[in-house]
Design a protein around this motif. Structure first.
Motif, PDB file in Angstrom:
ATOM      1  N   VAL A  34       0.880  -1.241   0.014  1.00 47.63           N
ATOM      2  CA  VAL A  34      -0.160   0.120  -0.040  1.00 47.63           C
ATOM      3  C   VAL A  34       0.836   1.229  -0.092  1.00 47.63           C
ATOM      4  O   VAL A  34       1.897   1.380   0.642  1.00 47.63           O
ATOM      5  CB  VAL A  34      -1.077  -0.019   1.253  1.00 47.63           C
ATOM      6  CG1 VAL A  34      -1.800   1.352   1.276  1.00 47.63           C
ATOM      7  CG2 VAL A  34      -1.772  -1.162   1.345  1.00 47.63           C
ATOM      8  N   VAL A  46      -8.781   4.121   0.273  1.00 44.61           N
ATOM      9  CA  VAL A  46      -7.802   3.366  -0.500  1.00 44.61           C
ATOM     10  C   VAL A  46      -8.374   3.607  -2.041  1.00 44.61           C
ATOM     11  O   VAL A  46      -9.685   3.577  -2.288  1.00 44.61           O
ATOM     12  CB  VAL A  46      -7.607   1.922  -0.464  1.00 44.61           C
ATOM     13  CG1 VAL A  46      -6.963   1.502  -1.512  1.00 44.61           C
ATOM     14  CG2 VAL A  46      -6.719   1.472   0.687  1.00 44.61           C
ATOM     15  N   ASP A  48      -7.562   2.808  -6.354  1.00 43.48           N
ATOM     16  CA  ASP A  48      -6.578   1.975  -7.237  1.00 43.48           C
ATOM     17  C   ASP A  48      -6.162   3.177  -8.210  1.00 43.48           C
ATOM     18  O   ASP A  48      -6.919   3.494  -9.111  1.00 43.48           O
ATOM     19  CB  ASP A  48      -6.959   0.891  -7.692  1.00 43.48           C
ATOM     20  CG  ASP A  48      -6.434  -0.022  -8.525  1.00 43.48           C
ATOM     21  OD1 ASP A  48      -6.187   0.324  -9.590  1.00 43.48           O
ATOM     22  OD2 ASP A  48      -5.732  -1.158  -7.990  1.00 43.48           O
ATOM     23  N   ARG A  53      -2.397   0.309  -5.055  1.00 42.87           N
ATOM     24  CA  ARG A  53      -3.292   0.676  -3.876  1.00 42.87           C
ATOM     25  C   ARG A  53      -2.683   2.110  -3.342  1.00 42.87           C
ATOM     26  O   ARG A  53      -1.525   1.904  -2.686  1.00 42.87           O
ATOM     27  CB  ARG A  53      -3.452  -0.274  -3.057  1.00 42.87           C
ATOM     28  CG  ARG A  53      -4.484  -1.665  -3.419  1.00 42.87           C
ATOM     29  CD  ARG A  53      -4.992  -2.521  -2.352  1.00 42.87           C
ATOM     30  NE  ARG A  53      -3.493  -3.037  -1.712  1.00 42.87           N
ATOM     31  CZ  ARG A  53      -3.740  -3.856  -0.880  1.00 42.87           C
ATOM     32  NH1 ARG A  53      -4.685  -4.003  -0.218  1.00 42.87           N
ATOM     33  NH2 ARG A  53      -2.417  -4.446  -0.518  1.00 42.87           N
ATOM     34  N   TRP A  72      -3.846  -2.112   8.065  1.00 45.94           N
ATOM     35  CA  TRP A  72      -3.054  -2.918   7.199  1.00 45.94           C
ATOM     36  C   TRP A  72      -2.103  -3.685   7.853  1.00 45.94           C
ATOM     37  O   TRP A  72      -1.529  -4.602   7.451  1.00 45.94           O
ATOM     38  CB  TRP A  72      -2.386  -2.070   6.102  1.00 45.94           C
ATOM     39  CG  TRP A  72      -3.305  -1.855   4.635  1.00 45.94           C
ATOM     40  CD1 TRP A  72      -3.307  -2.921   3.973  1.00 45.94           C
ATOM     41  CD2 TRP A  72      -4.039  -0.748   4.430  1.00 45.94           C
ATOM     42  NE1 TRP A  72      -4.374  -2.566   3.100  1.00 45.94           N
ATOM     43  CE2 TRP A  72      -4.618  -1.244   3.573  1.00 45.94           C
ATOM     44  CE3 TRP A  72      -4.264   0.457   5.077  1.00 45.94           C
ATOM     45  CZ2 TRP A  72      -5.518  -0.275   2.933  1.00 45.94           C
ATOM     46  CZ3 TRP A  72      -5.154   1.146   4.608  1.00 45.94           C
ATOM     47  CH2 TRP A  72      -5.840   0.970   3.260  1.00 45.94           C
TER      48      TRP A  72
END
Length: 359
Positions: A34, A46, A48, A53, A72
């Motif tokens: 990430v 988040v 894309d 990401r 995360w």
């Protein structure tokens, strides 16, 4: 491996773009990565972006560092330093060192910091982009027994897509006419010495194009550049074309007669702009602290830093010359692979410590 890469803004920032390229290529080899962008003013969870990401970290919008860490649970945190938000990254670094000790922190040092207050993050660096920094810090490595590696950079621009008939059309689009097209690109900061272009180039012979973006911190410098441009007879509206995306910039490099990058500290293999230029047959003019003169292998002239007369003469002599070895340079797969080795080294240390504690 779960990896969190921290940087400042992405758009218009070389280090941010580096972080995005690294994240993209690491994800292709199975890393759960990430990219955290600090203080770019957008905020939000988040998204894309080109297969990467991205989380926009902005406390004012309810997305803080600890939110990202809790969500995360990264096994490695990798900080790209400095950036457009160097102070915020430094504060995150200090907080992680104090409150998140179980996770190894890898810091990449791209440039020299502009404040002595943030030198602790420099001494904690694990990766350096410039070989010059690797040599300067060897004494610190010996004194502290810290391991530091030099991971060479790679170009972040795509290959040119200008066909046989496209060259003249593109030059016509940029209003070159009978003049020679001289291109300079990069961020509009004092380190790039953009103001020297107005004296190196000849307004009667050259069509000068400068592609770049100014940050909030450098807007005053950008305004001064536009004023200086007029003092030497150039039209700022024609010279400064703003930010060009990768493909358009690569195509423009391919059809130019010269690429001029008069860096204040000299160019080297850590500079992504110079690396991108090296993948074209177009003549390159830059500065260096070590190299001198014309190198036919790359069709590049290395001048002394700040030597206007030398740069003028070199441009006059070699402008329009095409050639050199333009084989594709270092690949991002290599950059990602070398980073994997660094991450693995520090993850193994953590796993060993945890095993000792369990026993």
């Amino acid at each position: 491996m779960r990896l969190l890469i921290l940087t400042g803004r992405i758009e218009g920032c070389g280090i941010g773009m580096y972080a995005k390229h690294l994240a993209a290529h690491l994800s292709r080899v199975g890393v759960d990565v990430v990219l955290g962008c600090v203080g770019d003013g957008k905020g939000g969870w988040v998204s894309d972006e080109d297969g990467v990401r991205v989380v926009r970290i902005d406390v004012r919008r309810g997305v803080g560092m600890w939110d990202v860490l809790d969500r995360w649970k990264p096994e490695v945190v990798h900080i790209q330093y400095p950036s457009s938000e160097s102070l915020a990254l430094y504060l995150f670094y200090k907080a992680l060192k104090r409150f998140y000790r179980r996770v190894p922190i890898v810091t990449t040092l791209h440039e020299r910091p502009n404040s002595w207050r943030v030198w602790p993050i420099v001494w904690g660096a694990k990766v350096v982009i410039s070989p010059r920094w690797a040599k300067l810090m060897w004494g610190w490595k010996i004194a502290t027994m810290k391991r530091m590696v030099h991971i060479a950079n790679a170009s972040m621009l795509p290959s040119a897509k200008v066909g046989r008939g496209g060259r003249e059309k593109l030059r016509e689009k940029w209003g070159v006419g009978k003049k020679k097209l001289v291109l300079s690109f990069g961020f509009l900061t004092p380190a790039n010495e953009t103001e020297l272009l107005f004296q190196i180039c000849d307004v009667r012979k050259h069509r000068l194009v400068v592609s770049g973006r100014a940050f909030e911190q450098t807007e005053a410098y950008h305004a001064a550049l536009r004023d200086r441009c007029g003092e030497y007879g150039w039209d700022a509206a024609e010279v400064f074309c703003g930010y060009l995306d990768g493909q358009r910039l690569s195509d423009l490099m391919e059809v130019s007669d010269a690429i001029v990058l008069p860096y204040r500290d000299g160019g080297d293999d850590w500079n992504t702009s110079l690396l991108a230029a090296m993948e074209h047959e177009t003549f390159k003019l830059t500065t260096s602290k070590k190299r001198r003169g014309y190198e036919s292998e790359t069709n590049t002239y290395y001048a002394r830093i700040g030597d206007l007369d030398e740069m003028k003469k070199a441009l006059e002599r070699y402008i329009g010359v095409r050639g050199g070895d333009v084989r594709q340079g270092r690949q991002w797969e290599d950059v990602a692979s070398e980073h994997m080795e660094v991450y693995g080294r520090y993850m193994n240390v953590i796993e060993w410590c945890e095993a000792v504690e369990r026993s």
